[in-house]
Structures are given as C-alpha cells and as structure tokens.
Design a protein around this motif. Structure first.
Motif, PDB file in Angstrom:
ATOM      1  N   GLY A 243       0.809  -1.215   0.000  1.00  0.00           N
ATOM      2  CA  GLY A 243       0.000   0.000   0.000  1.00  0.00           C
ATOM      3  C   GLY A 243       0.840   1.261   0.000  1.00  0.00           C
ATOM      4  O   GLY A 243       1.919   1.301  -0.594  1.00  0.00           O
ATOM      5  N   SER A 244       0.374   2.275   0.675  1.00  0.00           N
ATOM      6  CA  SER A 244       1.011   3.590   0.660  1.00  0.00           C
ATOM      7  C   SER A 244       2.346   3.560   1.398  1.00  0.00           C
ATOM      8  O   SER A 244       2.646   2.643   2.165  1.00  0.00           O
ATOM      9  N   MET A 245       3.137   4.597   1.183  1.00  0.00           N
ATOM     10  CA  MET A 245       4.456   4.664   1.801  1.00  0.00           C
ATOM     11  C   MET A 245       4.390   4.711   3.321  1.00  0.00           C
ATOM     12  O   MET A 245       5.305   4.238   3.997  1.00  0.00           O
ATOM     13  N   LYS A 595      -2.813   7.916   2.431  1.00  0.00           N
ATOM     14  CA  LYS A 595      -3.519   6.699   2.811  1.00  0.00           C
ATOM     15  C   LYS A 595      -3.736   5.825   1.576  1.00  0.00           C
ATOM     16  O   LYS A 595      -3.637   6.279   0.438  1.00  0.00           O
ATOM     17  N   ASP A 596      -4.070   4.580   1.810  1.00  0.00           N
ATOM     18  CA  ASP A 596      -4.296   3.663   0.695  1.00  0.00           C
ATOM     19  C   ASP A 596      -5.451   4.109  -0.190  1.00  0.00           C
ATOM     20  O   ASP A 596      -5.479   3.795  -1.384  1.00  0.00           O
ATOM     21  N   THR A 597      -6.383   4.829   0.381  1.00  0.00           N
ATOM     22  CA  THR A 597      -7.557   5.268  -0.380  1.00  0.00           C
ATOM     23  C   THR A 597      -7.310   6.541  -1.187  1.00  0.00           C
ATOM     24  O   THR A 597      -8.206   7.000  -1.894  1.00  0.00           O
ATOM     25  N   ASP A 598      -6.107   7.106  -1.076  1.00  0.00           N
ATOM     26  CA  ASP A 598      -5.829   8.382  -1.750  1.00  0.00           C
ATOM     27  C   ASP A 598      -5.430   8.219  -3.209  1.00  0.00           C
ATOM     28  O   ASP A 598      -5.375   9.218  -3.944  1.00  0.00           O
ATOM     29  N   PHE A 599      -5.129   7.006  -3.672  1.00  0.00           N
ATOM     30  CA  PHE A 599      -4.668   6.812  -5.041  1.00  0.00           C
ATOM     31  C   PHE A 599      -5.836   6.889  -6.017  1.00  0.00           C
ATOM     32  O   PHE A 599      -6.833   6.178  -5.863  1.00  0.00           O
ATOM     33  N   LYS A 600      -5.726   7.748  -7.017  1.00  0.00           N
ATOM     34  CA  LYS A 600      -6.811   8.001  -7.954  1.00  0.00           C
ATOM     35  C   LYS A 600      -6.333   7.873  -9.405  1.00  0.00           C
ATOM     36  O   LYS A 600      -5.214   8.249  -9.741  1.00  0.00           O
ATOM     37  N   LYS A 601      -7.225   7.381 -10.259  1.00  0.00           N
ATOM     38  CA  LYS A 601      -6.955   7.388 -11.691  1.00  0.00           C
ATOM     39  C   LYS A 601      -6.952   8.824 -12.207  1.00  0.00           C
ATOM     40  O   LYS A 601      -7.609   9.701 -11.652  1.00  0.00           O
ATOM     41  N   ALA A 602      -6.222   9.042 -13.290  1.00  0.00           N
ATOM     42  CA  ALA A 602      -6.233  10.348 -13.944  1.00  0.00           C
ATOM     43  C   ALA A 602      -5.907  10.154 -15.420  1.00  0.00           C
ATOM     44  O   ALA A 602      -5.276   9.166 -15.812  1.00  0.00           O
ATOM     45  N   THR A 603      -6.356  11.104 -16.230  1.00  0.00           N
ATOM     46  CA  THR A 603      -6.068  11.077 -17.661  1.00  0.00           C
ATOM     47  C   THR A 603      -4.994  12.102 -17.970  1.00  0.00           C
ATOM     48  O   THR A 603      -5.101  13.265 -17.580  1.00  0.00           O
ATOM     49  N   HIS A 604      -3.952  11.651 -18.646  1.00  0.00           N
ATOM     50  CA  HIS A 604      -2.801  12.494 -18.944  1.00  0.00           C
ATOM     51  C   HIS A 604      -2.666  12.687 -20.446  1.00  0.00           C
ATOM     52  O   HIS A 604      -2.977  11.790 -21.238  1.00  0.00           O
ATOM     53  N   ARG A 605      -2.157  13.856 -20.818  1.00  0.00           N
ATOM     54  CA  ARG A 605      -1.888  14.142 -22.219  1.00  0.00           C
ATOM     55  C   ARG A 605      -0.445  14.616 -22.385  1.00  0.00           C
ATOM     56  O   ARG A 605       0.041  15.406 -21.573  1.00  0.00           O
ATOM     57  N   VAL A 606       0.193  14.140 -23.445  1.00  0.00           N
ATOM     58  CA  VAL A 606       1.513  14.623 -23.855  1.00  0.00           C
ATOM     59  C   VAL A 606       1.315  15.310 -25.205  1.00  0.00           C
ATOM     60  O   VAL A 606       0.867  14.683 -26.169  1.00  0.00           O
ATOM     61  N   TYR A 607       1.663  16.604 -25.283  1.00  0.00           N
ATOM     62  CA  TYR A 607       1.356  17.413 -26.466  1.00  0.00           C
ATOM     63  C   TYR A 607       2.484  17.359 -27.487  1.00  0.00           C
ATOM     64  O   TYR A 607       3.673  17.265 -27.129  1.00  0.00           O
TER      65      TYR A 607
END
Length: 621
Positions: A243-245, A595-607
């Motif tokens: 899990g988290s650090m 916390k373990d619940t803090d990890f979230k998906k995200a969408t990233h773009r490279v221009y």
C-alpha cells in the motif's frame, strides 16, 4: 540479475571480493603487518582505524586510505583482509593501507549522521565534519606510522566515494591524490529521491541492514537482513499489497529506523537535504582527483557525473580526471565489465580501467611514476569503444532538439502543424507500469539496459520513434526532457526513457538470454523520473491546474551512446515505474503520509504540436 542490498553493505570491501589475480588473507599476512588504532579527533572522539604496513621497510611508502560507514572488518590484530587497496596491483606494489570506520559507525565513537553536512568554517574544535575528521586522521598517520613518504591517497566507492569527496575538503597538504568512485553527492538526488520520486525498491531493503547502530556505542554487530516477503520474490505484488508509503512504518519498520524516518519526513528538497549537498563545497581544491562512474550505475550516476563537472569548473588549475565505463554500481572494481544483461560491450572493460587508469593515476601522484592519462576517459556504448576528451561533455557535441510528433513519430525536425495534437492515456496507480519484466524484492541491476518489449501491450505507455537511421547518431552529454502535458488530477509522475531499437536482423550474442532475441531488441539507454509537483522548484511543490497545459522539464543525465545505422531511436513516456519508484496518488499532497484510499486514476496528455511541443534536448556529436 538483481542487485542484492547486501552488496551495498560491503562496498568498502570491494577489494576483499575475489577478483582476477587477487590473493587471499595468507598473502596479505605474509607481506603486511596489521595494526589497529583509535585515532583522536579534535573534539575528543576516537575513530577506529586498521593500518596494514608493508613488511618491506627498505623504502618509504605512501598511504592509501578508505574511510567507510560499511565496517573495516575483520576486527582484531590477527584477522586480516583477503585483499588490500582498490585492486590487487596496489597490494603487490606496496602501500600503507588505511581503513577507517567513520564517526558514529561500527567501532568508531560519536553519533552517525547520514551524509554529514560540511561546514565552510571551523571556528572551534567542536566544529567537526568529515573534512576535519579526514584532516585529523592524516595528521595522526603522518606522525605515528613510521617509514611513510609523506603522501596520502584516498579512494572509495558509493558511500566511501562520498567520504573520498569530503576528504578533498580537508585540504590537507599531504593529500595529493583522491578518487571518488560512484560518490553520493546529493542524497536527495542520488540514491533516494530522483527529482522527487522515491526509489522504493533500492532503499526499502537497504536501511534495516544498514542500521546496525543508532547510538554512540561502538559495536561490531551487523544490521539484520530484512525479509518481509519470505518464500516469494515477487516485488511487484509485495509492494502493491503493502500500500502507501506510510505503511512502511505501520506494517514493518514501526518508526524504529531514524534514517528512514528522516527520508519520510523530508520529501521536498528542504534545508535538511541542501545541507547534505557536498557539491556546493568543492572549491579551492588542490588535490589531483580521478572521478569514476558507470553509465549504468543505478545508485549514483548523478554523483559521479556532477562531482566531476563541479570539480572541473570550480578548480581549473587542479588536475581533475574523469572515467566512465559501461558499468553498474562499482562494476569497475571487480569482474570483466564485458556485458550487462543481454547487452554485449565487445570485450572486457574493467581490467583496462583498473590497470591503465586507476593504478596509473595513484602511482604517478603517490610514487612519481610517469603518467600519460587523458583528462576524460569514457566508453562509448553502441560503438563499444573507449573515447578520450579534454573536457566532458566533449566540445564537438552540439545541442539539438528531438521532437515528439503526431502518429508516434520522433524527429530532429520540429512539428509544423498549429492544430493542437496530443497523446492521451489513463494512469491508474493501482495498476502501475512495471519497470522490469519480473520485478523482485531488490532493484534489478540490469534494468538500465533491459529490453522494453515487455511493455508492448500497455496502453499507459506512450511511444515515439524515428524512422530507420541512415547514418550513426552519437549522443554525448546530458539529456533534458521538455514536456508539455496536462492532467485531470493535481499531480503526476513523468518517466522518460531513451531506447535503442535494434534492427529485425540483429544477431544474438553470447550473453543473450535463452528466451530473448536481439532482433528488434529495445535496449534502454537512459531513463529518469520526475514528480510533477516539483516542476517549478524542488523545494516548493505546486499543484497542477487540471486540464491546463503545463511544462515539465527535467534532466535525464549524461550518456555517450551511438545509435547505429539501421537502428531506430525510441522515446517512451509513462507515469508510473513500479516498484522502482513509489506510486503517486495523483493528488497534490504529501505522498509519504498518504492513505491507501488516496490513489486516484487520472487522464494524462503529452502534447506534440507547434504551439505546445514536447522534445528532448540532446547533444549530438
């Protein structure tokens, strides 16, 4: 192969590891007499020191000294090391060899501080650091060890490389030669934090064993080997389940390791780390210096390159030499250095360094033998040849930009289309991109040259590559990633990898793995990670504005590599590299306390457009 963390504990004793031509303890005992001393420092503390004196007293001998936090064992006047000096030629040539436990470690008095901050001024005898400890040690040796010639050389690899760098700061007139090898220069930037990303696999197993003592009581007791995952070597699965650090303490260390907690409490490049950056003190150095490193040193590549650059820039009248070969951490001190993983370097490289560079350097400055050594000795990978220069990076290398283009193209020609273009991917920290095909509990020593084809089915790895090269392209010097990105969260990691893609007809070599084909091999040449919240300053993290295009610029460090005609240059961009580095929650926060619940998906773009170009700034010969 994996880099066992136990190897780090014995870096002081690299010469004690069996090497071609090395002798055993019987030879050492036959030709040397061992003495043990507690040498007093100016503040009254005493440092445990082993001294091996040649039995041949027909001539005066220079000192060769190694100061270490990894123990000068074996202890006891009748217990001899199996080998002495940086390599066997020194032992056979006759030097007074000195090994010292640094302040606060093993049998030396005092409290240990990791990378003891150096002081610019020493007004009282209470103002001590590694520089003053070295000065006081040299002074004592000159006065108390008979038949010395008044000259001292210092060497060391990794942490002892740092102590070699700080020996320069003693500025003792008898210190005439020093060789910091794979030296830690800035702990935040070397071993622990790479541009703010924490090197998890390398450090998690190291600190429990490194921590054999946290008080001022000398001891020969070693730290315990830490095995939190008995019966399994699946590091990816273990660290993901951890899990988290913060769970490193909640589940395992229980806040018992002071040095680990110092890292967890200081994720930013704050004053704690700035005080431990030895590079800021490397001025007014008179000692001839040979800085040594390996292009594939996963621990202290930054330290070797930047120690040389700062010394050369700030001390123009001092002989400063630089040697870089195709080696892992400490790989020049033992073995052949003829390959790493599947990659063949065309023959043995390490013996040449040991005999023609390292031994020749110290022999000249300590014994007055002739020296014909270029200032810069670097091995060109890809071409597999040694190259000599007057300065590094070499003057003929010119800066060019290598642009990411729409359609996954990579070119030295800038994008011309004004219409916005980008590559988009979803980054899920609960399904991070592995850094190695089968990560174990330790950092894999060959990850820096490993085939990247194991990632071909990952949708969260963006790839750009050139057309087939019609002529050789040689990169010489540092590489800077200049990314234009946007994210839907408020923080993200960015990993950039430079890869040499072999042609489809490339033959296997004698080191090629059983299930590997060199045809189409994607050899990583250089890679680095960056925690995006530090894009405007390592000491001042700042959140991303979601969906806003932002620059993320960071250094990938130096290379000397030729992409051969018929190959391709590839660049990959991703946002996780697990468990080499810790996972980013992709939210702006102190990730060490997440916390373990803090990890979230995200969408990233490279221009990849004319208005928002992403590119690498490289130096091309």
């Amino acid at each position: 192969m994996k880099l066992l963390t136990t190897l780090l504990f014995s870096l002081l004793c690299l010469t004690a590891v069996a090497q071609p031509g090395s002798a055993d303890a019987a030879y050492v005992k036959e030709h040397y007499t061992k003495h043990e001393y507690q040498i007093p420092m100016r503040d009254g503390k005493k440092l445990f020191t082993s001294v091996y004196v040649p039995k041949d007293q027909s001539k005066k001998h220079p000192f060769m000294m190694d100061r270490t936090c990894y123990s000068v064992a074996p202890y006891g006047a009748e217990a001899y090391r199996p080998s002495l000096g940086p390599n066997p030629k020194f032992m056979q040539d006759g030097y007074i060899f000195v090994y010292q436990d640094v302040r606060g470690r093993w049998m030396s008095e005092g409290i240990y501080e990791e990378m003891t901050p150096e002081l610019e001024e020493h007004k009282t005898n209470k103002d001590v650091d590694e520089g003053t400890d070295t000065y006081d040690t040299i002074d004592w040796l000159l006065k108390n060890v008979a038949n010395n010639n008044g000259k001292v050389g210092v060497w060391g690899i990794s942490y002892p490389g740092f102590y070699t760098t700080t020996a320069l700061l003693s500025r003792h007139p008898a210190l005439v030669a020093a060789s910091p090898q794979a030296p830690i220069a800035d702990l935040w930037r070397d071993d622990a934090w790479h541009n703010g990303t924490f090197f998890l696999a390398a450090n998690f197993g190291f600190y429990p064993g490194f921590t054999n003592r946290q008080d001022d009581k000398p001891t020969q007791r070693r730290g315990a080997r830490f095995n939190p995952n008995p019966g399994s070597e699946d590091g990816y699965d273990f660290f993901l389940k951890m899990g988290s650090m913060r769970n490193t303490n909640v589940k395992y260390f229980k806040d018992t390791i002071r040095l680990w907690n110092e890292m967890m409490d200081h994720p930013d490049y704050d004053q704690h780390w700035k005080d431990r950056n030895v590079l800021t003190h490397l001025h007014d150095i008179k000692t001839a210096t040979l800085v040594t490193g390996g292009w594939y040193d996963a621990e202290d590549l930054y330290g070797a390159i930047n120690t040389y650059k700062v010394l050369a820039a700030k001390n123009p009248n001092t002989p400063v030499y630089f040697a870089m070969g195709p080696w892992v951490h400490g790989g020049w001190a033992r073995g052949l250095g003829d390959h790493l993983g599947d990659v063949d370097f065309g023959g043995a490289t390490a013996p040449y360094y040991r005999d023609s560079i390292e031994f020749a350097f110290f022999s000249h400055y300590l014994k007055g033998t002739p020296l014909n050594l270029p200032k810069v000795n670097t091995f060109e990978t890809g071409e597999n040849k040694w190259r000599n220069y007057n300065i590094w990076p070499p003057a003929p290398a010119k800066e060019k930009n290598l642009y990411f283009l729409p359609g996954g193209k990579l070119s030295f020609t800038a994008p011309s289309a004004t219409k916005e273009s980008f590559n988009e991917f979803v980054s899920d920290p609960n399904k991070p991109v592995p850094y190695y095909a089968k990560p174990t509990m330790d950092m894999e020593r060959d990850y820096m040259t490993a085939d990247q084809r194991f990632l071909k089915d990952r949708t969260d790895v963006v790839t750009y590559q050139t057309d087939v090269l019609t002529s050789d392209v040689t990169l010489a010097g540092n590489i800077w990633a200049n990314l234009k990105v946007s994210i839907t969260g408020t923080d993200a990691d960015w990993i950039v990898k430079v890869i040499d893609v072999y042609p489809d007809g490339a033959p296997n070599n004698k080191f090629t793995g059983k299930e590997v084909q060199m045809a189409g091999y994607q050899q990583m040449v250089r890679s680095e990670s960056m925690r995006g919240k530090y894009r405007t300053g390592f000491d001042k993290p700042s959140p991303f504005a979601p969906a806003k295009v932002s620059p993320v610029n960071f250094e990938l460090q130096d290379v000397l590599h030729t992409f051969k005609k018929g190959h391709r240059i590839m660049v990959q961009v991703q946002s996780s590299w697990f468990p080499l580095i810790d996972r980013n929650t992709q939210q702006f926060q102190d990730i060490m306390k997440a916390k373990d619940t803090d990890f979230k998906k995200a969408t990233h773009r490279v221009y990849t457009s004319k208005n928002n170009p992403s590119f690498l700034k490289v130096r091309v010969m």
